[in-house]
Design an enzyme around this catalytic site. Structure first.
Site, PDB file in Angstrom:
ATOM      1  N   GLU A 243      26.629  64.816   7.566  1.00 41.91           N
ATOM      2  CA  GLU A 243      27.266  63.001   7.659  1.00 41.91           C
ATOM      3  C   GLU A 243      27.555  63.409   6.551  1.00 41.91           C
ATOM      4  O   GLU A 243      26.349  62.369   5.775  1.00 41.91           O
ATOM      5  CB  GLU A 243      26.425  62.311   8.301  1.00 41.91           C
ATOM      6  CG  GLU A 243      26.348  60.884   8.477  1.00 41.91           C
ATOM      7  CD  GLU A 243      25.596  60.321   9.268  1.00 41.91           C
ATOM      8  OE1 GLU A 243      25.722  59.654   9.277  1.00 41.91           O
ATOM      9  OE2 GLU A 243      24.844  61.009  10.208  1.00 41.91           O
ATOM     10  N   CYS A 277      27.561  53.887   3.894  1.00 40.97           N
ATOM     11  CA  CYS A 277      28.451  55.246   4.138  1.00 40.97           C
ATOM     12  C   CYS A 277      29.862  54.238   5.072  1.00 40.97           C
ATOM     13  O   CYS A 277      31.419  54.618   4.273  1.00 40.97           O
ATOM     14  CB  CYS A 277      27.987  56.658   4.691  1.00 40.97           C
ATOM     15  SG  CYS A 277      27.703  56.675   5.987  1.00 40.97           S
TER      16      CYS A 277
END
Length: 486
Positions: A243, A277
């Protein structure tokens, strides 16, 4: 005592490390790193505990995970304050992180049942059964931006599936990890089921390369993720879930409520000091008077954003970045864009030397011929003016990443057009692009991940399917195959 191995708190045998409050430099945690020998011990402990943990059964495992949830609830104030101290995030934000950690338990249980449960289908002479089994021992690498919530999102579903875990948190947030393991310990977790190894790069390398782990779940930078991907090439028997970040675009088109648009832009770009993110890195606004007015209102609002330490009152919107090094990196990124022709509409400035406190920045890069495809991980938003919608979508897709993207627009038709063409794993309409639901998968394409979406789909990479054809007794079929005589 900084390492948690085989249910025991142990001192690290490596060199000394510490974590500092990035808003003032105060040391809030000290310890020693785990050596390769201690990493071996942690993996051995996890391996020894794994089969018994699996055979305990799902309901018994769930009961222990629920006891962990109760410990999070009982200690939520301390955990939230510790996250704030180590990351620099304001307390209003860290309180929501602890809430997400608590909420993850029920969501993970639901996902386990829905994604990896047991299913039986009757056949004429028996049944077909689908079950799921754990991989075994998995390593979890946690990030610093959500040091509780994000590793929690790997650890909880891994345990529910019957895996055991060796957890290596970010070296920047060791105290949060320590609190998490204390909660697991108080929840009655059997020895060896979760092990904690604190350390820096060498500790991480020792764990990632360990031959006895069956998988690795990573949240962090694209650079590190690509290194891990190369390392695991040729090892198809190990599950790798990555991820990573993104160079995320947000397009504004034909919005009537400019104040609402400004709010969503700010929430997309500057929440967590730009250290999510999914944060917007690139903003596309139409050319013309309407776009000019929106930019003027945005600039005014950005200049009014309150920046401050995690514990100041009234609370700031933006706290500190994770470190002074990170703050300096954002100042350098801004200088790079300026050298390429970018024009700062709001200058990003380091508030105080020796700290991670910076003000939010907005830079017009419309005239930059070759815009770097980089994830500048902080509160620096790049503005691009566009002439038509197709151009905006084309520019938005001009990235090797593909995590999040968004459109602020009054027209559903525009959104449908955008949705069909944009390349990202998270696509929002008239919502901040840092918003995601734990009841949905979370992940991106391209350099943002390796098609192992987390959140609700984390259950998928925590177990593998086992398909069985079963009957209660051996029996001859009613009709034998041609050529057989029994």
């Amino acid at each position: 005592m900084t390492q948690y191995i085989q249910g025991q708190w142990l001192a690290g045998e490596g060199h000394e490390i510490n974590s500092k409050n990035p808003a003032n430099g105060d040391v809030i945690w000290q310890g020693n790193t785990a050596t390769a020998t201690q990493v071996n011990a942690a993996v051995d402990a996890a391996r020894a505990a794994q089969f018994d943990w699996f055979m305990l059964g799902y309901e018994a495992r769930l009961a222990i995970v629920e006891a962990y949830r109760a410990q999070l609830e009982a200690n939520k104030a301390e955990i939230a304050e510790t996250i704030a101290q180590e990351t620099g995030k304001p307390q209003w934000e860290t309180a929501t992180e602890v809430g997400a950690m608590i909420g993850k338990i029920a969501l993970s249980a639901k996902a386990h049942d829905k994604r990896t449960g047991t299913e039986t289908n009757d056949l004429p002479a028996g049944r077909a059964v689908l079950r799921h089994k754990p991989h075994g021992v998995v390593a979890v690498f946690g990030p610093y931006n959500f040091p509780g919530h994000l590793p929690n999102g790997h650890i909880v579903p891994a345990l529910l599936a019957g895996n055991t875990v060796v957890f290596k948190p970010s070296e920047l947030t060791p105290k949060v990890a320590e609190l998490m393991l204390k909660c697991w310990d108080k929840a009655g977790l059997p020895q060896g089921v979760v092990n904690l190894v604190q350390g820096e790069v060498e500790t991480g390398k020792a764990l990632a390369s360990h031959p006895q782990i069956d998988g690795l779940f990573f949240t962090g930078s694209s650079r590190t993720g690509h290194i891990l991907h190369e390392q695991y090439a040729g090892l198809p028997g190990k599950i790798l879930a990555l991820e990573m970040g993104g160079n995320n675009p947000l397009i504004v088109k034909g919005v009537t409520d400019t104040k609402a648009a400004v709010h969503d832009i700010i929430q997309s770009a500057y929440i967590s000091s730009g250290q999510r993110c999914t944060c917007a890195r690139r903003l596309y606004i139409e050319e013309g008077a309407q776009g000019d007015a929106l930019i003027a209102e945005l600039v005014k609002a950005i200049k009014q954003i309150k920046v401050g330490a995690w514990n100041v009152q009234p609370q700031p919107f933006m706290g500190s970045m994770i470190s002074e090094t990170a703050a300096r990196g954002m100042v350098a990124a801004q200088a790079t864009l300026q050298s390429l022709g970018g024009v700062s509409l709001v200058e990003l400035v380091q508030v105080e030397a020796g700290t991670g406190l910076v003000t939010p920045g907005l830079i017009d890069v419309t005239k930059v011929a070759e815009l770097p495809d980089e994830e500048y991980f902080g509160p620096l938003l790049q503005l691009v003016r566009y002439s038509d919608f197709d151009q905006a979508i084309h520019l938005a897709n001009a990235t090797r990443y593909g995590l999040s993207a968004g459109l602020l627009a009054d027209s559903r038709e525009d959104y449908d057009y955008f949705l069909a063409r944009i390349r990202a794993g998270i696509v929002n309409w008239n919502k901040q692009i840092t918003g995601a639901s734990g009841a949905a998968p979370f992940g991106g394409v391209g350099a943002s991940g390796n098609h192992r979406a987390s959140a609700f789909y984390a259950a998928d990479y925590c177990a593998y399917p086992v398909a069985s054809m079963e009957a209660d007794a051996v029996s001859l079929p009613a009709t034998l195959s041609p050529g057989l005589s029994i």
